[in-house]
Motif scaffolding. Structure first.
Motif, PDB file in Angstrom:
ATOM      1  N   GLY A  99      -1.680  -1.256  11.660  1.00  0.00           N
ATOM      2  CA  GLY A  99      -3.300  -0.547  11.116  1.00  0.00           C
ATOM      3  C   GLY A  99      -3.075  -1.446   9.625  1.00  0.00           C
ATOM      4  O   GLY A  99      -2.255  -2.334   9.731  1.00  0.00           O
ATOM      5  N   ARG A 100      -4.843  -0.761   9.704  1.00  0.00           N
ATOM      6  CA  ARG A 100      -4.762  -0.989   7.605  1.00  0.00           C
ATOM      7  C   ARG A 100      -4.542   0.363   7.399  1.00  0.00           C
ATOM      8  O   ARG A 100      -4.480   1.138   7.516  1.00  0.00           O
ATOM      9  CB  ARG A 100      -6.438  -0.851   8.251  1.00  0.00           C
ATOM     10  CG  ARG A 100      -6.629  -0.990   6.809  1.00  0.00           C
ATOM     11  CD  ARG A 100      -8.733  -1.669   7.008  1.00  0.00           C
ATOM     12  NE  ARG A 100      -8.670  -1.754   5.798  1.00  0.00           N
ATOM     13  CZ  ARG A 100     -10.771  -2.290   5.751  1.00  0.00           C
ATOM     14  NH1 ARG A 100     -11.418  -2.893   6.634  1.00  0.00           N
ATOM     15  NH2 ARG A 100     -10.786  -2.330   4.289  1.00  0.00           N
ATOM     16  N   TYR A 101      -3.848  -0.150   5.837  1.00  0.00           N
ATOM     17  CA  TYR A 101      -3.070   0.968   5.456  1.00  0.00           C
ATOM     18  C   TYR A 101      -3.749   0.429   3.604  1.00  0.00           C
ATOM     19  O   TYR A 101      -3.456  -0.884   3.615  1.00  0.00           O
ATOM     20  CB  TYR A 101      -1.889   1.300   5.278  1.00  0.00           C
ATOM     21  CG  TYR A 101      -1.331  -0.121   5.736  1.00  0.00           C
ATOM     22  CD1 TYR A 101      -0.484  -0.204   4.260  1.00  0.00           C
ATOM     23  CD2 TYR A 101      -1.206  -0.246   6.367  1.00  0.00           C
ATOM     24  CE1 TYR A 101       0.152  -1.707   4.498  1.00  0.00           C
ATOM     25  CE2 TYR A 101      -0.114  -1.917   6.636  1.00  0.00           C
ATOM     26  CZ  TYR A 101       0.762  -2.419   5.180  1.00  0.00           C
ATOM     27  OH  TYR A 101       1.306  -3.492   5.537  1.00  0.00           O
ATOM     28  N   ARG A 102      -3.026   1.273   2.825  1.00  0.00           N
ATOM     29  CA  ARG A 102      -3.000   1.148   1.362  1.00  0.00           C
ATOM     30  C   ARG A 102      -1.736   1.467   0.357  1.00  0.00           C
ATOM     31  O   ARG A 102      -1.041   2.842   1.398  1.00  0.00           O
ATOM     32  CB  ARG A 102      -4.115   1.436   0.154  1.00  0.00           C
ATOM     33  CG  ARG A 102      -5.682   0.418   0.828  1.00  0.00           C
ATOM     34  CD  ARG A 102      -6.694   1.454  -0.305  1.00  0.00           C
ATOM     35  NE  ARG A 102      -7.865   0.464  -0.114  1.00  0.00           N
ATOM     36  CZ  ARG A 102      -9.126   1.526   0.052  1.00  0.00           C
ATOM     37  NH1 ARG A 102      -8.887   2.182  -1.571  1.00  0.00           N
ATOM     38  NH2 ARG A 102      -9.825   0.609  -0.148  1.00  0.00           N
ATOM     39  N   ILE A 103      -1.142   0.460  -0.194  1.00  0.00           N
ATOM     40  CA  ILE A 103       0.027   1.440  -1.099  1.00  0.00           C
ATOM     41  C   ILE A 103      -0.306   0.660  -2.405  1.00  0.00           C
ATOM     42  O   ILE A 103      -0.696  -0.530  -2.761  1.00  0.00           O
ATOM     43  CB  ILE A 103       0.870   0.338  -0.388  1.00  0.00           C
ATOM     44  CG1 ILE A 103       1.970  -0.115   1.566  1.00  0.00           C
ATOM     45  CG2 ILE A 103       2.313   0.711  -1.136  1.00  0.00           C
ATOM     46  CD1 ILE A 103       3.143  -0.251   1.728  1.00  0.00           C
ATOM     47  N   SER A 104       0.413   1.816  -2.865  1.00  0.00           N
ATOM     48  CA  SER A 104       0.240   1.537  -4.609  1.00  0.00           C
ATOM     49  C   SER A 104       0.928   0.915  -5.168  1.00  0.00           C
ATOM     50  O   SER A 104       2.538  -0.007  -4.902  1.00  0.00           O
ATOM     51  CB  SER A 104       0.279   2.733  -5.002  1.00  0.00           C
ATOM     52  OG  SER A 104       1.668   3.316  -5.549  1.00  0.00           O
ATOM     53  N   ASP A 105       0.703  -0.060  -6.327  1.00  0.00           N
ATOM     54  CA  ASP A 105       0.939  -1.018  -6.964  1.00  0.00           C
ATOM     55  C   ASP A 105       2.774  -0.213  -7.189  1.00  0.00           C
ATOM     56  O   ASP A 105       3.757  -1.310  -7.334  1.00  0.00           O
ATOM     57  CB  ASP A 105       0.552  -1.921  -7.918  1.00  0.00           C
ATOM     58  CG  ASP A 105      -1.336  -2.753  -7.252  1.00  0.00           C
ATOM     59  OD1 ASP A 105      -0.896  -2.804  -6.313  1.00  0.00           O
ATOM     60  OD2 ASP A 105      -1.814  -3.360  -8.514  1.00  0.00           O
ATOM     61  N   GLU A 106       1.711   0.590  -8.069  1.00  0.00           N
ATOM     62  CA  GLU A 106       3.176   1.090  -8.477  1.00  0.00           C
ATOM     63  C   GLU A 106       4.499   1.414  -7.396  1.00  0.00           C
ATOM     64  O   GLU A 106       5.716   1.775  -7.729  1.00  0.00           O
ATOM     65  CB  GLU A 106       3.026   2.918  -8.700  1.00  0.00           C
ATOM     66  CG  GLU A 106       3.453   3.549  -9.937  1.00  0.00           C
ATOM     67  CD  GLU A 106       3.699   5.015 -10.090  1.00  0.00           C
ATOM     68  OE1 GLU A 106       4.323   5.748 -11.207  1.00  0.00           O
ATOM     69  OE2 GLU A 106       2.462   5.190  -9.601  1.00  0.00           O
TER      70      GLU A 106
END
Length: 103
Positions: free
Chosen positions: A54-61
């Motif tokens: 699915g659609r998601y975001r992951i922090s660069d950190e």
């Protein structure tokens, strides 16, 4: 509840993030390594739309910590965590403080 992450298997290639970063181009899913669309987003995030995760975001950190420590997501547990988060938010985000780093 934290997102489970596990150590990579020794000797396996772990560079799952492709370097081409223009909006809408095929990229690798940051969770399952399948083909996913990179979504342009503001801020220190990588956003993907994967047919399986699915659609998601992951922090660069978090991504930097994963690469530095040679860790990957537990695919089935992370998908379940994302599904539960989608009840509250349309696009769930995984940040470093939510990740459970397991050995």
């Amino acid at each position: 509840m934290a997102v489970p992450i596990r150590w990579k298997a020794a000797g396996k290639k772990t560079d799952r993030v492709q370097t081409k970063k223009s909006n809408g181009d095929p990229m690798s899913c940051l969770i399952c390594a399948g083909v996913a669309e990179r979504i342009q987003c503001r801020g220190p995030w990588e956003e993907r739309d994967c047919p399986d995760c699915g659609r998601y975001r992951i922090s660069d950190e978090l991504l930097l910590v994963l690469m530095d420590q040679g860790q990957i997501f537990d695919v089935s547990k992370t998908r379940g965590w994302l599904d539960r988060r989608r009840i509250e938010v349309a696009i769930p985000s995984i940040e470093l403080h939510q990740a459970l780093l397991m050995s």
